[in-house]
Design an enzyme around this catalytic site. Structure first.
Site, mmCIF file in Angstrom:
data_model
loop_
_atom_site.group_PDB
_atom_site.id
_atom_site.type_symbol
_atom_site.label_atom_id
_atom_site.label_comp_id
_atom_site.label_asym_id
_atom_site.label_seq_id
_atom_site.Cartn_x
_atom_site.Cartn_y
_atom_site.Cartn_z
ATOM 1 N N TRP A 104 52.564 42.906 42.898
ATOM 2 C CA TRP A 104 53.372 42.051 42.029
ATOM 3 C C TRP A 104 54.264 42.850 41.095
ATOM 4 O O TRP A 104 55.425 42.495 40.880
ATOM 5 C CB TRP A 104 52.479 41.068 41.278
ATOM 6 C CG TRP A 104 51.805 40.113 42.210
ATOM 7 C CD1 TRP A 104 50.484 40.014 42.506
ATOM 8 C CD2 TRP A 104 52.456 39.144 43.042
ATOM 9 N NE1 TRP A 104 50.264 39.051 43.459
ATOM 10 C CE2 TRP A 104 51.450 38.503 43.807
ATOM 11 C CE3 TRP A 104 53.786 38.755 43.223
ATOM 12 C CZ2 TRP A 104 51.747 37.498 44.731
ATOM 13 C CZ3 TRP A 104 54.078 37.749 44.146
ATOM 14 C CH2 TRP A 104 53.069 37.128 44.889
ATOM 15 N N ASP A 173 53.119 40.675 32.599
ATOM 16 C CA ASP A 173 52.797 39.546 33.468
ATOM 17 C C ASP A 173 51.287 39.329 33.390
ATOM 18 O O ASP A 173 50.506 40.133 33.890
ATOM 19 C CB ASP A 173 53.221 39.880 34.904
ATOM 20 C CG ASP A 173 52.791 38.817 35.915
ATOM 21 O OD1 ASP A 173 52.152 37.827 35.531
ATOM 22 O OD2 ASP A 173 53.085 39.011 37.117
ATOM 23 N N LYS A 197 46.484 29.792 38.017
ATOM 24 C CA LYS A 197 45.288 30.594 38.260
ATOM 25 C C LYS A 197 44.218 30.320 37.205
ATOM 26 O O LYS A 197 43.113 29.920 37.517
ATOM 27 C CB LYS A 197 45.656 32.083 38.304
ATOM 28 C CG LYS A 197 46.671 32.408 39.397
ATOM 29 C CD LYS A 197 47.052 33.860 39.400
ATOM 30 C CE LYS A 197 48.211 34.143 40.336
ATOM 31 N NZ LYS A 197 47.933 33.877 41.755
#
Length: 365
Positions: A104, A173, A197
């Protein structure tokens, strides 16, 4: 009626607390006496204003967000922020530092290259098994910001300490570990997190950004990605993902009722230790690729049979896990193997069932 109860170890979209789903079900057709569903409410109505304002207030309370930070509810997911961050924070013709510790952060760095120079703080690699010591980082004092991914869901690498970026704004993030522990927001310039999530369902991305970093967007930055516009309109410049914000707000309430981020951290540490203990005591039957100091509490990737995995054993594991009604334990297609995601809504009892299954599977084979 057949028993359809499953245990969801999905990496995202992930499990939502059952109490939240039950309340959403109860209010689906008639939200708080309005006679309509939340998804039918006007985003300009007083009823929805209360929903979005309560969500922000509870997030501020849970994370102890300082007054000089804005909370934004945006669309586009974490991937949208890969572009929003450089378009809002990177100076024209400037540069930014990216610490690539998994897929990511690698994707974020590649997107940022469209808007300026990306400095890779640590050597590039295709095998992500940990985070180099901060003393080894090569930071550029002229960078507009330093970017990290707090938890890499695919590779299972997580920061357990906040790096010192020597006054350069730290962008993070936190999509997969937000509200799984207490954090000092003041050490960050910007934090963003997709909800799907740890804090709800897909559709909304929260952005927590220091006020002095707002108002510097590139001229070509799309208006819906401009932090100043979003902040100035209380995240209501255009129609926001109203139902996702509603669910997220209820998850914030649930976390409060469970004892807040501190309690979530205690649960997370316990759940992760239970699974890693089975792996570490399996005499090599289970193998975790990430170095112990950087192991994720949220996503536990492992192989079966050897460090590189035995394909037949892993297929049997997934087949028998499904028979036990354990869902979504297959590792990401880019790395293979097995992955157990242990987000906030996954209970200690559910984790115990997985651990018992892992022990029995090892004894069997």
């Amino acid at each position: 009626m057949a028993n359809t109860k499953v245990i969801n170890f999905a990496p995202g979209p992930a499990k939502v607390p059952e109490e939240v789903l039950q309340k959403a079900q109860e209010e689906l057709l008639n939200f708080r006496g309005t006679g309509v569903s939340v998804m039918e409410l006007s985003h300009r109505s007083a009823d929805f204003a209360k929903v979005i304002n309560e969500a922000e207030q509870n997030l501020r309370l849970l994370l102890n967000i300082p007054d000089n930070y804005k909370v934004l509810f945006m669309q586009g997911g974490g991937t949208g922020q890969f572009a929003s961050v450089p378009m809002n924070l990177m100076k024209e013709g400037g540069c930014a530092d990216y610490v690539v510790t998994g897929s990511w952060s690698a994707k974020a760095a590649n997107e940022a290259k469209k808007y300026g120079t990306v400095n890779y703080v640590i050597p590039e690699t295709k095998k992500y098994t940990g985070i180099p010591n901060f003393s080894e980082w090569k930071l550029n004092p002229e960078a507009s910001y330093v970017y990290i991914c707090a938890n890499e869901t695919i590779h299972g690498v997580e920061y357990h300490d906040i790096p010192d970026t020597k006054g350069v704004p730290l962008v993070c993030d936190m999509s997969s570990n937000i509200l799984s522990k207490e954090i000092d927001v003041s050490k960050f310039g910007l934090i963003y997190a997709g909800a799907q999530k740890n804090v709800g369902c897909a559709g909304v991305t929260m952005v927590i950004v220091r006020e002095d970093l707002i108002g510097h967007a590139r001229p070509y930055c799309p208006v819906i990605m401009d932090y100043k516009v979003t902040a100035g309109m209380n995240s209501l410049y255009n129609t926001p993902p109203t139902y996702s914000i509603y669910i997220m707000g209820m998850v914030f309430e649930w976390i409060k009722s469970m004892g807040g981020a501190k309690a979530m951290n205690e649960r997370s540490a316990l759940k992760a230790s239970m699974v890693y203990n089975v792996i570490d005591k399996s005499n090599g039957f289970y193998a975790a690729p990430v170095c112990k100091k950087d192991r994720s509490r949220m996503n536990v990737p492992f192989r079966i049979g050897s460090e590189n995995g035995d394909d037949e054993l892993e297929k049997k594991f997934l087949k028998e896990a499904a028979e036990h009604k354990f869902m979504h334990l297959k590792g990401h297609r880019s790395v293979g193997g097995i992955r157990a995601s242990l987000y906030n809504a996954v209970t200690v009892e559910e984790t115990e069932q997985l651990v018992t299954f892992m022990k029995e599977f090892q004894q069997k084979y």
